[in-house]
Design a protein around this motif. Structure first.
Motif, PDB file in Angstrom:
ATOM      1  N   SER A  46       0.826  -1.201   0.000  1.00 41.47           N
ATOM      2  CA  SER A  46       0.000   0.000   0.000  1.00 41.47           C
ATOM      3  C   SER A  46       0.862   1.253   0.000  1.00 41.47           C
ATOM      4  N   SER A  47       1.885   1.264   0.832  1.00 39.41           N
ATOM      5  CA  SER A  47       2.788   2.407   0.883  1.00 39.41           C
ATOM      6  C   SER A  47       3.569   2.551  -0.416  1.00 39.41           C
ATOM      7  N   PRO A  52       5.049   6.740  -5.410  1.00 36.85           N
ATOM      8  CA  PRO A  52       5.166   7.249  -6.785  1.00 36.85           C
ATOM      9  C   PRO A  52       3.888   7.913  -7.278  1.00 36.85           C
ATOM     10  N   ALA A  53       2.733   7.462  -6.784  1.00 36.14           N
ATOM     11  CA  ALA A  53       1.472   8.095  -7.186  1.00 36.14           C
ATOM     12  C   ALA A  53       1.424   9.539  -6.712  1.00 36.14           C
ATOM     13  N   LEU A  54       1.871   9.785  -5.484  1.00 34.94           N
ATOM     14  CA  LEU A  54       1.926  11.146  -4.959  1.00 34.94           C
ATOM     15  C   LEU A  54       2.797  12.026  -5.847  1.00 34.94           C
ATOM     16  N   ILE A  55       3.948  11.527  -6.208  1.00 34.54           N
ATOM     17  CA  ILE A  55       4.872  12.301  -7.043  1.00 34.54           C
ATOM     18  C   ILE A  55       4.267  12.548  -8.425  1.00 34.54           C
ATOM     19  N   PHE A  56       3.683  11.508  -9.029  1.00 35.76           N
ATOM     20  CA  PHE A  56       3.111  11.629 -10.366  1.00 35.76           C
ATOM     21  C   PHE A  56       1.978  12.650 -10.401  1.00 35.76           C
ATOM     22  N   TRP A  57       1.003  12.517  -9.497  1.00 38.77           N
ATOM     23  CA  TRP A  57      -0.145  13.420  -9.514  1.00 38.77           C
ATOM     24  C   TRP A  57       0.266  14.851  -9.188  1.00 38.77           C
ATOM     25  N   GLY A  58       1.178  15.016  -8.241  1.00 35.02           N
ATOM     26  CA  GLY A  58       1.623  16.355  -7.901  1.00 35.02           C
ATOM     27  C   GLY A  58       2.340  17.022  -9.056  1.00 35.02           C
ATOM     28  N   ASP A  59       3.204  16.285  -9.722  1.00 30.29           N
ATOM     29  CA  ASP A  59       3.939  16.815 -10.864  1.00 30.29           C
ATOM     30  C   ASP A  59       2.985  17.157 -12.004  1.00 30.29           C
ATOM     31  N   LEU A  60       2.011  16.286 -12.240  1.00 29.57           N
ATOM     32  CA  LEU A  60       1.053  16.517 -13.314  1.00 29.57           C
ATOM     33  C   LEU A  60       0.168  17.725 -13.022  1.00 29.57           C
ATOM     34  N   SER A  61      -0.277  17.867 -11.775  1.00 30.13           N
ATOM     35  CA  SER A  61      -1.130  19.009 -11.433  1.00 30.13           C
ATOM     36  C   SER A  61      -0.398  20.331 -11.608  1.00 30.13           C
ATOM     37  N   ASP A  62       0.896  20.357 -11.288  1.00 30.45           N
ATOM     38  CA  ASP A  62       1.667  21.578 -11.490  1.00 30.45           C
ATOM     39  C   ASP A  62       1.912  21.846 -12.973  1.00 30.45           C
ATOM     40  N   SER A  63       2.084  20.778 -13.745  1.00 34.12           N
ATOM     41  CA  SER A  63       2.349  20.935 -15.177  1.00 34.12           C
ATOM     42  C   SER A  63       1.159  21.523 -15.919  1.00 34.12           C
ATOM     43  N   VAL A  64      -0.054  21.093 -15.560  1.00 35.09           N
ATOM     44  CA  VAL A  64      -1.261  21.581 -16.247  1.00 35.09           C
ATOM     45  C   VAL A  64      -1.877  22.773 -15.527  1.00 35.09           C
ATOM     46  N   GLY A  77     -12.293   8.445  -7.549  1.00 35.73           N
ATOM     47  CA  GLY A  77     -11.496   7.241  -7.792  1.00 35.73           C
ATOM     48  C   GLY A  77     -11.445   6.347  -6.573  1.00 35.73           C
ATOM     49  N   ALA A  78     -11.318   6.960  -5.384  1.00 30.69           N
ATOM     50  CA  ALA A  78     -11.336   6.185  -4.137  1.00 30.69           C
ATOM     51  C   ALA A  78     -12.684   5.498  -3.957  1.00 30.69           C
ATOM     52  N   PHE A  79     -13.762   6.205  -4.298  1.00 35.10           N
ATOM     53  CA  PHE A  79     -15.110   5.625  -4.223  1.00 35.10           C
ATOM     54  C   PHE A  79     -15.217   4.364  -5.074  1.00 35.10           C
ATOM     55  N   VAL A  80     -14.745   4.432  -6.300  1.00 38.34           N
ATOM     56  CA  VAL A  80     -14.858   3.294  -7.222  1.00 38.34           C
ATOM     57  C   VAL A  80     -13.928   2.154  -6.816  1.00 38.34           C
ATOM     58  N   ILE A  99      -3.686  -1.370  -3.917  1.00 39.81           N
ATOM     59  CA  ILE A  99      -2.847  -0.661  -4.892  1.00 39.81           C
ATOM     60  C   ILE A  99      -3.688   0.295  -5.719  1.00 39.81           C
ATOM     61  N   ALA A 100      -4.823  -0.189  -6.225  1.00 40.60           N
ATOM     62  CA  ALA A 100      -5.698   0.660  -7.044  1.00 40.60           C
ATOM     63  C   ALA A 100      -6.166   1.874  -6.259  1.00 40.60           C
ATOM     64  N   PHE A 101      -6.525   1.655  -5.004  1.00 43.44           N
ATOM     65  CA  PHE A 101      -6.982   2.763  -4.173  1.00 43.44           C
ATOM     66  C   PHE A 101      -5.900   3.812  -4.009  1.00 43.44           C
ATOM     67  N   GLN A 102      -4.697   3.387  -3.661  1.00 45.02           N
ATOM     68  CA  GLN A 102      -3.624   4.347  -3.423  1.00 45.02           C
ATOM     69  C   GLN A 102      -3.275   5.127  -4.682  1.00 45.02           C
ATOM     70  N   VAL A 103      -3.272   4.452  -5.822  1.00 46.75           N
ATOM     71  CA  VAL A 103      -2.898   5.114  -7.074  1.00 46.75           C
ATOM     72  C   VAL A 103      -3.858   6.258  -7.389  1.00 46.75           C
ATOM     73  N   VAL A 104      -5.160   6.038  -7.237  1.00 47.03           N
ATOM     74  CA  VAL A 104      -6.117   7.093  -7.590  1.00 47.03           C
ATOM     75  C   VAL A 104      -6.340   8.081  -6.449  1.00 47.03           C
ATOM     76  N   ALA A 105      -6.372   7.597  -5.213  1.00 46.43           N
ATOM     77  CA  ALA A 105      -6.670   8.474  -4.081  1.00 46.43           C
ATOM     78  C   ALA A 105      -5.594   9.525  -3.877  1.00 46.43           C
ATOM     79  N   MET A 106      -4.348   9.212  -4.221  1.00 44.01           N
ATOM     80  CA  MET A 106      -3.256  10.163  -4.047  1.00 44.01           C
ATOM     81  C   MET A 106      -3.400  11.400  -4.917  1.00 44.01           C
TER      82      MET A 106
END
Length: 425
Positions: A46-47, A52-64, A77-80, A99-106
């Motif tokens: 889970s950790s 990497p999900a935290l890093i990916f989403w944060g980087d993407l949010s700053d990029s766009v 995403g966490a709901f689903v 794994i799926a939860f952490q990837v989207v929830a982050m």
């Protein structure tokens, strides 16, 4: 006046996260009839997915340069991701859901605090961050309280998957509230220019912070500014301490379950731990300022060294009731120590980084804490399986003793038991 009604959506998401906080040991041991090794594996997996999900989403949010869409991705995403839990029949299916939860929830984590700062004047940043952090901490405690009520009312192992379903529904409510109340900020800030600290009000056995301002960037650019070697060593040792903490915390609830504690008691144990942490967070900053960060960190970590070592005696207690009461009391008290450790560490990192490197330093701190949690989860399950709980707790105590000795040697700017002369940033 900024509209901060969207805090409610993060309060709800913290409730949804809080209600599942004790679920890994309960689901693995009670529902899937597995053992402590797989509890450690589930925590580590889970950790590992969330970092990497935290890093990916944060980087993407700053990029766009967008914020709201990532909050919606995280909450909906966490709901689903939790809905298929009712079909889980083995540990590997359960790991896939985690794994799926952490990837989207982050996706909702790295945009929360930066969005908060973009909507408010710099003069109120410390107060608004504190308010947001406390809101999230309260949400976690409320979620654990709701989970306790549910698990008491529906006291059957077969009911455990429905705790995740309730969490899923709360995430859905959080998403709807975010859709209604969150508006895209009118300005965008550079994270590296923000002189703010990042605190974890609640210490979790999984890497799931509610809010993170700074994180490691995917492109690795530092604009020619490098972190001081002493600071890098300090951050590495905070990760080493987290590694030791996780060695203790991951198998601990399994031990209590094996004593015969019911689901309600496990939830209460987590709730008391989170409540102590949330309340102590109110005073921890003043404690650190009054006695100094080095002294505060030394006393808090030393308390854990002693408690972890004494916990090795619990498996030998012959009275089941005394063993359970002792275990629950210790776990609850340890929550109050975490806020002092977190504030002390983050203050040191922020104070010893330059304005140009502060974002990178806090990002490295966040990322390496996650790494420490991953390896702590893996090692704890293996050690406990091979050598038992007492050996695991003694190992945890030894690890953080070594880490504390090194930190005391590299900690600069203060002497032990002498308050520092200049305030933290």
């Amino acid at each position: 006046m900024p509209d901060n009604r969207w805090f409610i959506s993060y309060l709800m998401s913290s409730m949804a996260s809080g209600i599942t906080n004790p679920m890994i040991p309960l689901f693995v041991v009670v529902y899937l009839h597995s053992n402590v090794f797989f509890v450690g594996l589930a925590s580590a997996v889970s950790s590992a997915a969330s970092v990497p999900a935290l890093i990916f989403w944060g980087d993407l949010s700053d990029s766009v340069s967008k914020r709201k869409i990532f909050v919606l991705i995280g909450f909906f995403g966490a709901f689903v991701s939790f809905l298929p839990v009712v079909f889980v029949r083995d540990i590997y299916q359960y790991l896939a859901i985690l794994i799926a939860f952490q990837v989207v929830a982050m996706a909702s984590v790295p945009v929360s605090t930066i969005m908060l700062l973009e909507q408010n004047d710099r003069s109120v940043w410390p107060q608004i961050i504190s308010k947001f952090s406390m809101t999230s901490g309260i949400g976690s405690v409320l979620g654990l309280g709701l989970g306790t009520a549910l698990i008491t009312f529906y006291y059957r192992p077969s009911a455990l998957p429905y705790v995740y379903i309730v969490s899923s529904m709360i995430y859905l409510i959080a998403g709807i509230m975010a859709l209604k109340f969150i508006h895209e900020p009118s300005r965008n800030l550079n994270r590296n220019a923000i002189p703010a600290n990042t605190f974890r009000v609640i210490e979790r056995t999984r890497y799931f912070p509610t809010a993170v301002i700074h994180f490691m960037r995917l492109n690795g650019k530092n604009n020619g500014h490098r972190l001081d070697r002493n600071l890098v060593m300090f951050i590495a040792m905070t990760a080493f301490l987290m590694f030791g903490f996780q060695i203790f915390f991951v198998p601990y609830p399994v031990m209590v379950i094996n004593f015969g504690a019911n689901n309600t008691l496990i939830f209460l144990m987590y709730m008391f731990n989170s409540a102590f942490s949330t309340v102590s967070f109110i005073f921890s900053g003043r404690i650190v300022e009054r006695i100094g960060g080095k002294t505060a960190l030394f006393l808090a970590v030393t308390a854990r060294i002693i408690i972890f070592g004494l916990s090795a005696l619990i498996p030998g207690i012959t009275s089941r009731d005394i063993a359970i009461i002792s275990a629950v009391g210790i776990y609850s008290f340890l929550g109050g120590i975490w806020s002092i450790i977190s504030v002390s560490q983050t203050n040191y990192v922020s104070r010893n980084a330059t304005q140009q490197t502060r974002g990178k330093a806090i990002g490295l701190y966040n990322s390496l804490l996650g790494v420490g949690q991953i390896f702590g989860g893996l090692v704890s399950g293996e050690v406990t399986t091979l050598f038992g709980y007492s050996a695991d707790y003694l190992m945890a105590s030894t690890v953080i003793t070594i880490g504390m000795i090194i930190i005391l040697k590299i900690y600069r700017g203060e002497k032990l038991f002498t308050a520092r002369s200049r305030p933290s940033i």
